[in-house]
Enzyme design. Structure first.
Site, PDB file in Angstrom:
ATOM      1  N   GLN A 119     -30.333  -7.751 -25.104  1.00  0.00           N
ATOM      2  CA  GLN A 119     -29.304  -8.752 -24.783  1.00  0.00           C
ATOM      3  C   GLN A 119     -28.722  -9.455 -26.012  1.00  0.00           C
ATOM      4  OE1 GLN A 119     -31.898 -10.452 -21.409  1.00  0.00           O
ATOM      5  NE2 GLN A 119     -29.839 -10.788 -20.638  1.00  0.00           N
ATOM      6  N   ARG A 176     -39.404 -17.056 -27.394  1.00  0.00           N
ATOM      7  CA  ARG A 176     -39.837 -15.843 -26.716  1.00  0.00           C
ATOM      8  C   ARG A 176     -38.780 -14.769 -26.960  1.00  0.00           C
ATOM      9  NH1 ARG A 176     -38.942 -14.272 -20.799  1.00  0.00           N
ATOM     10  NH2 ARG A 176     -40.060 -12.303 -20.690  1.00  0.00           N
ATOM     11  N   HIS A 221     -38.677  -5.509 -22.174  1.00  0.00           N
ATOM     12  CA  HIS A 221     -37.654  -6.244 -21.428  1.00  0.00           C
ATOM     13  C   HIS A 221     -36.524  -5.259 -21.105  1.00  0.00           C
ATOM     14  CE1 HIS A 221     -36.129 -10.556 -20.587  1.00  0.00           C
ATOM     15  NE2 HIS A 221     -35.233  -9.740 -20.060  1.00  0.00           N
ATOM     16  N   ASN A 270     -41.491  -7.765 -18.763  1.00  0.00           N
ATOM     17  CA  ASN A 270     -40.637  -8.784 -18.174  1.00  0.00           C
ATOM     18  C   ASN A 270     -40.145  -8.328 -16.807  1.00  0.00           C
ATOM     19  OD1 ASN A 270     -38.934 -11.296 -18.386  1.00  0.00           O
ATOM     20  ND2 ASN A 270     -37.368  -9.750 -17.933  1.00  0.00           N
ATOM     21  N   GLU A 271     -40.499  -9.077 -15.791  1.00  0.00           N
ATOM     22  CA  GLU A 271     -39.981  -8.873 -14.444  1.00  0.00           C
ATOM     23  C   GLU A 271     -39.987  -7.429 -13.970  1.00  0.00           C
ATOM     24  OE1 GLU A 271     -36.180 -10.691 -13.794  1.00  0.00           O
ATOM     25  OE2 GLU A 271     -36.871 -12.679 -14.369  1.00  0.00           O
ATOM     26  N   ASN A 402     -40.749 -16.405 -14.153  1.00  0.00           N
ATOM     27  CA  ASN A 402     -39.308 -16.497 -14.390  1.00  0.00           C
ATOM     28  C   ASN A 402     -38.670 -16.953 -13.088  1.00  0.00           C
ATOM     29  OD1 ASN A 402     -40.001 -15.314 -16.792  1.00  0.00           O
ATOM     30  ND2 ASN A 402     -38.729 -13.489 -16.524  1.00  0.00           N
ATOM     31  N   TYR A 404     -35.313 -18.818 -11.030  1.00  0.00           N
ATOM     32  CA  TYR A 404     -33.890 -19.139 -11.128  1.00  0.00           C
ATOM     33  C   TYR A 404     -33.304 -19.770  -9.882  1.00  0.00           C
ATOM     34  CZ  TYR A 404     -33.568 -16.593 -15.517  1.00  0.00           C
ATOM     35  OH  TYR A 404     -33.728 -16.211 -16.819  1.00  0.00           O
ATOM     36  N   GLU A 469     -39.046 -18.153 -18.155  1.00  0.00           N
ATOM     37  CA  GLU A 469     -37.583 -18.184 -18.052  1.00  0.00           C
ATOM     38  C   GLU A 469     -37.184 -19.139 -16.940  1.00  0.00           C
ATOM     39  OE1 GLU A 469     -35.423 -14.481 -17.536  1.00  0.00           O
ATOM     40  OE2 GLU A 469     -36.686 -13.480 -19.009  1.00  0.00           O
ATOM     41  N   TRP A 515     -34.046 -20.298 -20.483  1.00  0.00           N
ATOM     42  CA  TRP A 515     -33.259 -19.075 -20.620  1.00  0.00           C
ATOM     43  C   TRP A 515     -31.799 -19.467 -20.634  1.00  0.00           C
ATOM     44  CZ3 TRP A 515     -34.432 -14.145 -21.811  1.00  0.00           C
ATOM     45  CH2 TRP A 515     -33.341 -13.248 -21.800  1.00  0.00           C
ATOM     46  N   GLU A 522     -25.344 -10.179 -20.436  1.00  0.00           N
ATOM     47  CA  GLU A 522     -26.004 -10.459 -19.166  1.00  0.00           C
ATOM     48  C   GLU A 522     -26.002  -9.212 -18.264  1.00  0.00           C
ATOM     49  OE1 GLU A 522     -28.042 -12.692 -18.005  1.00  0.00           O
ATOM     50  OE2 GLU A 522     -27.962 -11.869 -15.991  1.00  0.00           O
ATOM     51  N   PHE A 531     -25.571 -17.723 -19.988  1.00  0.00           N
ATOM     52  CA  PHE A 531     -26.810 -18.455 -19.684  1.00  0.00           C
ATOM     53  C   PHE A 531     -27.301 -19.281 -20.872  1.00  0.00           C
ATOM     54  CE2 PHE A 531     -27.204 -15.659 -16.027  1.00  0.00           C
ATOM     55  CZ  PHE A 531     -28.005 -16.363 -15.145  1.00  0.00           C
TER      56      PHE A 531
HETATM   57  C1  GBH Z   1     -33.724 -12.588 -15.682  1.00  0.00           C
HETATM   58  O1  GBH Z   1     -33.510 -11.800 -14.571  1.00  0.00           O
HETATM   59  C2  GBH Z   1     -33.875 -11.679 -16.855  1.00  0.00           C
HETATM   60  O2  GBH Z   1     -35.203 -11.613 -17.294  1.00  0.00           O
HETATM   61  C3  GBH Z   1     -32.958 -11.984 -17.999  1.00  0.00           C
HETATM   62  O3  GBH Z   1     -32.920 -10.903 -18.866  1.00  0.00           O
HETATM   63  C4  GBH Z   1     -31.594 -12.352 -17.471  1.00  0.00           C
HETATM   64  O4  GBH Z   1     -30.655 -12.502 -18.477  1.00  0.00           O
HETATM   65  C5  GBH Z   1     -31.751 -13.638 -16.714  1.00  0.00           C
HETATM   66  O5  GBH Z   1     -32.760 -13.561 -15.756  1.00  0.00           O
HETATM   67  C6  GBH Z   1     -30.466 -14.104 -16.030  1.00  0.00           C
HETATM   68  O6  GBH Z   1     -30.053 -13.200 -15.059  1.00  0.00           O
HETATM   69  O7  GBH Z   1     -32.435 -14.142  -4.169  1.00  0.00           O
HETATM   70  O8  GBH Z   1     -33.802 -12.227  -3.750  1.00  0.00           O
HETATM   71  O9  GBH Z   1     -31.633 -11.914  -4.724  1.00  0.00           O
HETATM   72  C7  GBH Z   1     -32.952 -12.399 -13.427  1.00  0.00           C
HETATM   73  C8  GBH Z   1     -33.850 -12.274 -12.270  1.00  0.00           C
HETATM   74  C9  GBH Z   1     -34.266 -12.100 -10.051  1.00  0.00           C
HETATM   75  C10 GBH Z   1     -32.892 -13.895 -10.748  1.00  0.00           C
HETATM   76  C11 GBH Z   1     -33.744 -12.247  -8.680  1.00  0.00           C
HETATM   77  C12 GBH Z   1     -32.358 -14.073  -9.363  1.00  0.00           C
HETATM   78  C13 GBH Z   1     -32.662 -13.633  -7.091  1.00  0.00           C
HETATM   79  C14 GBH Z   1     -33.522 -12.909  -6.142  1.00  0.00           C
HETATM   80  N1  GBH Z   1     -33.256 -12.521 -10.993  1.00  0.00           N
HETATM   81  N2  GBH Z   1     -33.288 -13.585  -8.390  1.00  0.00           N
HETATM   82  S1  GBH Z   1     -32.791 -12.778  -4.578  1.00  0.00           S
END
Ligand code: GBH
Length: 565
Positions: A119, A176, A221, A270-271, A402, A404, A469, A515, A522, A531
């Protein structure tokens, strides 16, 4: 940790149990290590009644098959999803996160920020870096907004010194970053180490340390070596011979060996949720597959878990004792409130948590996937061998979260005729109209972060957590708008208050990474979503701290003692 005596006695976390086990032997021979531990424990049995009780618990725990802690209900969800705006009493004894109460953080709390290699680095064709599935995904066209790629991104590969200085000026205590696998091993496999890649990360790590910023390193990642994709289908690993898992282990070993003298916190993956679901079910991220979601999603997740287990075991057995670092994994966790108080909706919310977070947490905590996943998926859910279970058990010294967004969960009216991950989860989500939404369209719900941390802590017995994050995207095309990012500032204020409230309620949360340090590539949104806490002008590569960054730097300057408005 403020944990009640009863709670301590009622169950010893599986992680602690297996850490105990991992102290002895080679991490493979579970049976062989058991008696040695018994001897060790017996030595102390004479000390006193309290110790005797505790240790008996340990012995019992060791003898039991790994099992979940006793508290498995969604006990932290005490209200319907309607009553969560932070003004009303939500049934928890903690202070509301948005009531202006001046929450504080422990003095040891770590405040940092995060990015990832693909990224921010750019320089995708420089110094021997090999191609990755994300380069391919971008070049193919049709996957990323405006068909952008990360060939230049933030040009961090050349500008890292100035970036570190900027981090320092913002008081960041930790950074990180992720290592690009193909800068170290251009075709993914061991044997051919690219010294230019080693040198780059050495310079970056040394610069961080010179500035008194702790480097936290993620090994993966999402930038999988293209060669592994070509050879065995990447995380699907058609080889039947754990080619990807072994390659990841070898890559991890090289990183530990080269950088582990200075890096004390490692994150293997990562995730893996996002890789599995977005990469193999929804097809919106590399490698962009969606036809076979009902099987491939779970295979991709399984192989990532095995890769994590492999790398963690290599670290624990070959490096940890000398390097004295910690290793963990970062997982996606978006809290789900039940839409109503009905059992159906409470079960739906729990199912959503288990299909997202539990999927990756429970193999580490108890050596297997959540029961509800096994029940709904049957044979489509891969199985762990005994060796793999014991490799995964206790493989995390800490858990990266992580987070959001949030949603309300309810039970769908009927099972779908289609099959795939979302149908397997069997949850309908909706949002509360009072919630804010960000430029991604995601609801941003600070209080959900406190609920999330409490849910994880109660269910999994208060493990050590870091938020690796948390952040938001705003509509901010120019630097002037970005410099007034009140929305993002408010987001961080709310989420940090939620973290402090969770800590006050007993959650073992030791750090927080915003983050992201700067606007960057992105993924499928290219450069169209920002972000960063620092604005990046992608024409000139100029960085400008946004209001949220300046605000965050003040919070850090007070050691989190003052989360001012
Ligand atoms: C992260 O992923 C990443 O690690 C990072 O690289 C990225 O830039 C950052 O976030 C921003 O996007 O409501 O069931 O649809 C994002 C992970 C996971 C966040 C799913 C939103 C919604 C799940 N995403 N989540 S759902």
């Amino acid at each position: 940790m403020p944990r009640s005596f009863e709670a301590t006695m009622s169950s010893i976390p599986a992680t602690e149990r297996s850490n105990l086990l991992a102290e002895e032997g080679d991490g493979k021979d579970y049976e062989r290590r058991e008696p040695q531990n018994k001897e060790k424990l017996c030595k102390f049995l004479g000390i006193g009644l309290a110790c005797f009780l505790l240790l008996s618990m340990l012995i019992c725990a060791i003898h039991n098959e790994p099992s979940l802690p006793t508290n498995t209900a969604t006990t932290t969800i005490t209200t319907s999803g309607k009553n969560i705006d932070g003004q009303k009493n939500n049934g928890l004894s903690t202070a509301s996160t948005s009531d202006g109460t001046n929450h504080t953080f422990p003095s040891s709390f770590l405040f940092g920020s995060a990015t990832s290699s693909y990224q921010v680095e750019g320089a995708t064709h420089e110094d021997g870096r090999g191609m990755t599935i994300w380069d391919t995904f971008c070049y193919e066209g049709g996957h990323v907004l405006k068909n952008e790629s990360a060939d230049v991104a933030c040009d961090h590969y050349h500008r890292y010194r100035d970036d570190v200085k900027l981090m320092k000026s913002l008081n960041l205590q930790a950074y990180r970053l992720s290592i690009a696998w193909t800068r170290i091993l251009p075709n993914g496999y061991g044997g051919n180490v690219n010294q230019a890649g080693i040198k780059f990360y050495n310079r970056l790590i040394d610069t961080l340390i010179e500035h008194n910023i702790e480097p936290w390193i993620t090994l993966y990642h999402w930038d999988l070596p293209q060669q592994l994709e070509d050879d065995v289908g990447g995380w699907l690993d058609h080889s039947g011979n754990s080619v990807v898992v072994d390659a990841f282990g070898e890559y991890a070993r090289i990183c530990f060996r080269e950088f582990g003298d200075r890096v004390k916190h490692w994150i293997t993956l990562n995730e893996p949720w996002t890789v599995a679901v977005h990469g193999y079910n929804d097809g919106v991220k590399a490698p962009g597959r969606s036809q076979m979601g009902a099987t491939e999603t779970y295979i991709a997740a399984h192989n990532q878990l095995l890769a994590h287990g492999k790398a963690a075991s290599i670290y624990k057995h070959e490096f940890a004792r000398e390097q004295k670092g910690k290793i963990g994994m970062s997982n996606s966790a978006d809290f789900r409130y039940p839409l109503t108080d009905s059992k159906d909706d409470r079960d739906a919310a729990e199912r959503a948590m288990l299909f997202q977070f539990g999927w990756f947490m429970e193999p580490v905590i108890r050596g297997d996937y959540p029961d509800v996943m096994r029940k709904r998926l049957g044979d489509r859910l891969p199985k762990f061998t005994k060796d793999q279970r014991y490799q995964l058990l206790g493989s995390c010294d800490f858990f990266g979260i992580n987070t959001y967004s949030s949603a309300l969960a309810s039970k769908p009216d009927s099972e779908s005729v289609w099959s795939g991950y979302w149908q397997d989860m069997f949850v309908t989500t909706s949002v509360d109209p009072s919630w804010d939404k960000n430029f991604m369209g995601w609801p941003t719900v600070p209080d959900a972060t406190r609920e999330l941390l409490l849910w994880i802590s109660k269910r999994y017995n208060y493990p050590l957590l870091y938020i690796t994050e948390n952040g938001t995207a705003e509509d901010e095309e120019d630097v002037k708008t970005a410099q007034q990012d009140e929305g993002r500032r408010r987001f961080f204020e709310g989420h940090l208050r939620a973290c402090a409230a969770a800590i006050e309620a007993g959650v073992h949360l030791a750090g927080y990474f915003a983050w992201s340090f700067m606007d960057n590539f992105e993924w499928e949104y290219g450069y169209q979503r920002r972000f960063g806490i620092c604005f990046v002008d992608f024409e000139t590569q100029q960085r400008t701290p946004k209001r949220s960054a300046l605000w965050y730097s003040k919070v850090i300057a007070t050691g989190g003692q003052n989360i001012a408005r």
